[in-house]
Design an enzyme around this catalytic site. Structure first.
Site, short mmCIF file in Angstrom:
data_model
loop_
_atom_site.label_atom_id
_atom_site.label_comp_id
_atom_site.label_asym_id
_atom_site.label_seq_id
_atom_site.Cartn_x
_atom_site.Cartn_y
_atom_site.Cartn_z
N TYR A 202 0.87 -1.18 0.00
CA TYR A 202 0.00 0.00 0.00
C TYR A 202 0.90 1.23 0.00
O TYR A 202 1.71 1.42 0.92
CB TYR A 202 -0.89 -0.02 1.24
CG TYR A 202 -1.83 1.15 1.35
CD1 TYR A 202 -2.96 1.23 0.55
CD2 TYR A 202 -1.59 2.18 2.26
CE1 TYR A 202 -3.83 2.30 0.64
CE2 TYR A 202 -2.46 3.26 2.37
CZ TYR A 202 -3.58 3.31 1.55
OH TYR A 202 -4.45 4.36 1.66
N LEU A 203 0.79 2.04 -1.04
CA LEU A 203 1.64 3.23 -1.12
C LEU A 203 0.99 4.37 -0.33
O LEU A 203 -0.20 4.60 -0.44
CB LEU A 203 1.87 3.62 -2.58
CG LEU A 203 2.56 2.54 -3.43
CD1 LEU A 203 2.72 2.98 -4.87
CD2 LEU A 203 3.92 2.17 -2.85
N ARG A 291 -10.51 0.88 -22.86
CA ARG A 291 -11.66 1.65 -23.37
C ARG A 291 -11.35 3.13 -23.27
O ARG A 291 -10.29 3.52 -22.76
CB ARG A 291 -12.87 1.34 -22.50
CG ARG A 291 -12.54 1.61 -21.03
CD ARG A 291 -13.73 1.64 -20.13
NE ARG A 291 -13.37 1.57 -18.73
CZ ARG A 291 -13.03 2.59 -17.97
NH1 ARG A 291 -12.97 3.81 -18.48
NH2 ARG A 291 -12.70 2.43 -16.71
P1 ADP Z 1 -10.24 0.15 -9.83
O1 ADP Z 1 -10.14 -0.82 -10.95
O2 ADP Z 1 -11.28 -0.24 -8.82
O3 ADP Z 1 -10.36 1.57 -10.28
P2 ADP Z 1 -7.37 0.48 -9.34
O4 ADP Z 1 -6.46 -0.66 -9.22
O5 ADP Z 1 -7.35 1.25 -10.62
O6 ADP Z 1 -8.88 0.00 -9.02
O7 ADP Z 1 -7.13 1.49 -8.15
C1 ADP Z 1 -7.97 2.60 -7.93
C2 ADP Z 1 -7.36 3.53 -6.91
O8 ADP Z 1 -7.13 2.82 -5.67
C3 ADP Z 1 -6.00 4.11 -7.27
O9 ADP Z 1 -6.10 5.24 -8.09
C4 ADP Z 1 -5.47 4.44 -5.89
O10 ADP Z 1 -6.08 5.61 -5.39
C5 ADP Z 1 -5.94 3.28 -5.03
N1 ADP Z 1 -4.91 2.22 -4.99
C6 ADP Z 1 -4.84 1.12 -5.80
N2 ADP Z 1 -3.75 0.38 -5.53
C7 ADP Z 1 -3.11 0.99 -4.51
C8 ADP Z 1 -1.89 0.73 -3.77
N3 ADP Z 1 -1.12 -0.34 -4.02
N4 ADP Z 1 -1.54 1.61 -2.79
C9 ADP Z 1 -2.31 2.69 -2.52
N5 ADP Z 1 -3.45 2.99 -3.17
C10 ADP Z 1 -3.85 2.16 -4.15
#
Ligand code: ADP
Length: 447
Positions: A202-203, A291
């Protein structure tokens, strides 16, 4: 070129596609549920056809109804917009079986990128940097605890089929793992019919930076820079801009090339977005959307490219009109997503629009399906408008956004407009110094 295309969507994105088609001399077919009989996309298209009752499972998500509509109207191709069937590989396969062109990538590419574990694995092999985490899926709690120990807490447990911010759970420590693991799995199962999960570091303060890519399906590809979509609520974007305030020319060219090369290698066709978290100068791939994105207009503004027309061209077998060397950034663009929701709780509030006035003037684009007297039905997404502004630089775009928001009138319902008025008073927004957690913290402190 196609004579007629069908748009398997509603709302502002259906209008967006109808407009692109009309400029190309292509006829448009709108589809609608009974709840949308009076909707703007129905009025604006050349033809319209009802495909079922209000619930989207029986209308906008009904593959049989949409294929029948295309066959009855003689539409040769279908644009899916975003959401609904836009990333459904079975839909694309069914269209192929019926001799209808899908305006988008192949079923195979959608399948690979739609499963986040396979997507990550594919991108890693193509040389795209990824967030540290589990190698593939995590089958049980025991393995999850081991991964947590190896990569270090906090970690995020993600449903491989997840989307729209659903199926993601944070675990700050070993003690929180069991609950987070079970919840992510059950959310994956109930929302997407798939309980497979994986784990990522988790960043704590990254930006969300995404690269717009475009492929010709024959090994040619370009990138159109980045969008910064860090201002999010519940992992959903609310404010997006291009170029990203934290990205310089060299960084853009480097990551853009990595992404364009990756999609060129797999012969990807059409528009795609490679999403990253960006922290301390490093990019970490999280997912690829196969998309058109909601926020594509900010990219269109700064590059002067119509991405929907490019999609239609490539689907028709024509070459892309854009070349990497010709793509130069002009100014700065910002989009805000205006939802029919009451702040600060963000409760949906559909209803009748008693008065509507859209902002205008230089550098202002309003993508919306609203009109005076329109009744927003309660069945669908609460996004009702996207306000996009473009100016010579970021301060000019911010000033234009403030001016345009001041002109907007949507009476009869509540919208998220007050949130943007408030955000435009914040130093972090004015300087662009924010990360993906900033808005949640701000909302907590200010509501
Ligand atoms: P979704 O497909 O539901 O949109 P994503 O994988 O694109 O999911 O992630 C959406 C958001 O979740 C990211 O823009 C970020 O804000 C948060 N997020 C996802 N992965 C991480 C991570 N490893 N650490 C911190 N935040 C994350």
């Amino acid at each position: 070129m196609f004579k007629k295309i069908l748009i398997a969507n509603r709302g502002e994105i259906a209008l967006r596609v109808i407009r692109a088609a009309r400029e190309m001399g292509i006829g448009s077919v709108a589809v609608h549920s009974t709840a949308d009989a009076d909707a703007m996309h129905v009025r604006m298209a050349d033809e319209a056809i009802c495909i079922g009752p209000p619930p989207s499972t029986q209308s906008y998500l009904s593959v049989a109804a949409i294929i029948s509509a295309a066959e009855i109207t003689g539409a040769e191709a279908i644009h899916p917009g975003y959401g609904f069937l836009s990333e459904n590989a079975n839909f694309v396969q069914a269209l192929q079986d019926h001799g209808i062109t899908f305006i988008g990538p192949t079923a195979e590419h959608i399948r690979v990128m739609g499963d986040k574990i396979t997507a990550k694995d594919t991108m890693k092999k193509l040389g795209v940097p990824c967030v540290p985490g589990s190698e593939g899926g995590v089958p049980d709690l025991e393995t999850a605890l081991k991964v947590g120990k190896d990569i270090g807490y906090p970690v995020i447990i993600k449903a491989t089929a997840g989307g729209g911010g659903k199926g993601m759970k944070l675990a700050n420590s070993e003690a929180e793992m069991e609950n987070a693991f079970r919840t992510a799995r059950s959310e994956g199962k109930s929302n997407f019919g798939n309980d497979e999960v994986y784990i990522e570091k988790y960043l704590e303060r990254p930006r969300h930076i995404e690269i717009q890519v475009f492929g010709d399906g024959k090994g040619g590809a370009v990138h159109l820079g980045e969008r910064d979509c860090s201002l999010q609520r519940r992992h959903q974007k609310v404010f997006e801009e291009a170029p990203g305030p934290a990205i310089d020319e060299k960084t853009r060219a480097k990551i853009g090339k990595v992404c364009a090369d990756a999609i060129a290698t797999i012969n990807y066709a059409g528009a795609g977005t490679v999403e990253f978290l960006y922290e301390d100068g490093e990019f970490y791939f999280i997912e690829m959307n196969t998309r058109l994105q909601v926020e594509h207009p900010v990219t269109e503004a700064i590059f002067g490219v119509d991405l929907v027309q490019e999609q239609i061209n490539v689907a028709a077998g024509l070459p892309m009109s854009i070349k990497q060397d010709d793509l130069k950034i002009n100014g700065h663009a910002i989009e805000v997503r205006i939802n029919a929701e009451k702040v600060p709780q963000f409760t949906p509030c559909p209803g009748k629009i008693t008065q509507y006035h859209a902002p205008g003037g230089l550098g202002v684009r309003m993508d919306s399906a609203l009109y005076d007297g329109y009744s927003i039905p309660p069945y669908y997404d609460s996004l009702i408008a996207k306000l996009i502004v473009h100016g010579p630089d970021r301060p000019a775009a911010l000033a234009r956004l403030k001016r345009a928001l001041g002109e907007l009138i949507v009476d009869g319902i509540d919208t998220t407009t007050p949130l943007f008025h408030a955000l435009l008073e914040e130093d972090a927004v004015l300087t662009g110094d924010y990360n993906i957690h900033w808005l949640e913290k701000w909302l907590e402190a200010n509501t």
